[in-house]
Scaffold this active site. Structure first.
Site, PDB file in Angstrom:
ATOM      1  CG  ASP A  14     -27.503  19.947  -6.232  1.00 47.83           C
ATOM      2  OD1 ASP A  14     -28.336  20.169  -5.344  1.00 47.83           O
ATOM      3  OD2 ASP A  14     -26.440  19.321  -6.041  1.00 47.83           O
ATOM      4  CG  HIS A  42     -36.720  20.367  -5.110  1.00 50.74           C
ATOM      5  ND1 HIS A  42     -37.691  19.417  -5.345  1.00 50.74           N
ATOM      6  CD2 HIS A  42     -35.542  19.703  -5.197  1.00 50.74           C
ATOM      7  CE1 HIS A  42     -37.120  18.237  -5.553  1.00 50.74           C
ATOM      8  NE2 HIS A  42     -35.818  18.403  -5.465  1.00 50.74           N
TER       9      HIS A  42
END
Length: 430
Positions: A14, A42
């Site tokens: 992340d 993403h």
């Protein structure tokens, strides 16, 4: 020869890899995913428009970029079809530009059933998987009972493979985990249909990559998750099921070590983690909640709140070392705006001794207490700044400290979610 850059997470995932991959693909020959599955999320923001990709490489929003999915990725047919459909509905041409390795394993319905039933049975000791079948699909790959893209085009072989897999997994599902069996015919029919759908996209990804390098084209390898979640080098067993480190880029696509020219490690200006596992610098207080709120720290794939904490240099240095990281990209600097004081963990107290090296097991990490250096924060707004000298002096000092402590130069700084909210100090392709 062309230039090849690997972009990977240098923390627990992340970190903002999708945006950086998109930024670097302006003049790219291809972007290739090499590990993981649709557990990755993403997020790209371009001109204020948000796009979340799970399987398809982030270069898909660049009209001329070829997008490749290597043999190291496990593919959910339903997730891939859904993602392609959503992109094409938004006017993005996908299928003519997406090439998928025939050696890529499939995530089958029984993998999802196993994943979810195991997590439920584990209760408080659950790893914290996304429940999407990623781990069980990798298990079958290693056990040599996996079903791959190539198998979909040989119905008799597919039937035999599927019956063998279901005999094994349905026994576990019904007798051990106490859930329903997965139906053979439905699974078989869906697999055949997906085989027809994916046939035009099936390609020799390794061969394409070798040809692109000979042609002098730029290639970007897009990692998922983060180095500290690597199955071998992460906080085992609180890890993902693939090699998220630089070695995964080689094994997961079919290129050699000499094909990699630069490794870019992505790290937030602080640290986050999703799910279980050790996190020495975690802030379980209002400071951590403030970072979570300002940084919108909720999973792109799951929506789960991320655990937040201070930057951990011990962990970051480990990621730099095991990946041979050439340069760092520090993201979400603007999230720290307005904080009076900042801290960086520079060492651990471990069994009464100070160490600058991370333990090799999760239990060891759990027993570590962070040793901090404190830095002044800044009141100024850094959001969207793209020139180094325009940053507040305290922000520049913080970044220089990260660079010095990690022993690795900072190549890129991100000051917001949009593609344009970025300063490139050293172009990885230069």
């Amino acid at each position: 020869m062309g230039q090849s850059v690997v972009v990977l997470g240098a923390q627990w995932g992340d970190e903002g890899k999708g945006k950086i991959v998109d930024l670097l693909t302006e003049e790219i020959g291809a972007v290739v995913r090499f590990q993981g599955g649709h557990n990755a999320g993403h997020t790209l923001v371009i001109n204020g428009k948000k796009t979340v990709l799970h399987l398809i490489p982030s270069g898909i929003l660049r009209d001329d970029a070829l997008c490749l999915i290597g043999n190291g990725v496990v593919i959910s047919p339903a997730a891939l079809i859904k993602e392609i459909s959503e992109l094409e509905d938004a006017g993005v041409e996908v299928r003519s530009r997406l090439k998928i390795s025939p050696a890529a394993p499939l995530i089958m319905p029984y993998h999802i059933a196993l994943d979810q039933a195991r997590e439920k049975a584990a209760g408080g000791k659950a790893i914290g998987t996304t429940g999407r079948g990623i781990g069980p699909a990798y298990e079958d790959k290693v056990a040599r009972r996996g079903i791959r893209i190539a198998d979909l085009h040989y119905p008799p072989q597919l039937e035999e493979l599927l019956r063998t897999a279901l005999d094994y997994h349905n026994f576990v599902l019904t007798k051990y985990l106490g859930v329903e069996a997965v139906d053979f015919q439905k699974t078989y029919d869906e697999a055949l249909a997906f085989g027809e759908y994916v046939q035009p996209m099936k390609s020799d990804v390794a061969g394409i990559l070798h040809d692109l390098r000979k042609q002098g084209k730029r290639v970007l390898f897009e990692g998922a998750q983060g180095a500290l979640l690597d199955i071998d080098h992460g906080t085992y067993p609180y890890v993902t099921s693939s090699n998220t480190t630089v070695g995964g880029a080689l094994a997961g696509t079919g290129v050699g070590a000499d094909a990699i020219d630069y490794v870019l490690g992505i790290a937030k200006a602080y640290a986050t983690r999703v799910g279980g596992g050790p996190f020495p610098t975690e802030l379980d207080d209002e400071v951590g909640q403030g970072i979570r709120d300002r940084g919108a720290e909720y999973g792109a794939s799951t929506g789960r709140p991320r655990r937040c904490g201070w930057m951990d240099i011990v962990a970051l240095k480990r990621a730099v070392a095991i990946n041979g990281i050439s340069g760092l990209c520090i993201t979400k600097l603007d999230v720290l705006d307005g904080m009076e004081k900042l801290k960086i963990c520079i060492a651990y107290e471990y069994h009464g001794k100070r160490t600058e090296y991370a333990p090799l097991d999760a239990q060891g990490w759990e027993e570590c207490t962070p040793v901090y250096l404190e830095f002044p924060g800044w009141s100024e707004n850094t959001h969207g700044i793209t020139v180094w000298d325009d940053l507040p002096p305290a922000a520049r000092a913080y970044l220089r400290a990260l660079e010095e402590l990690a022993g690795c130069p900072i190549s890129i700084v991100s000051t917001g979610p949009d593609r344009d909210h970025t300063m490139v100090l050293q172009d990885p392709f230069a």
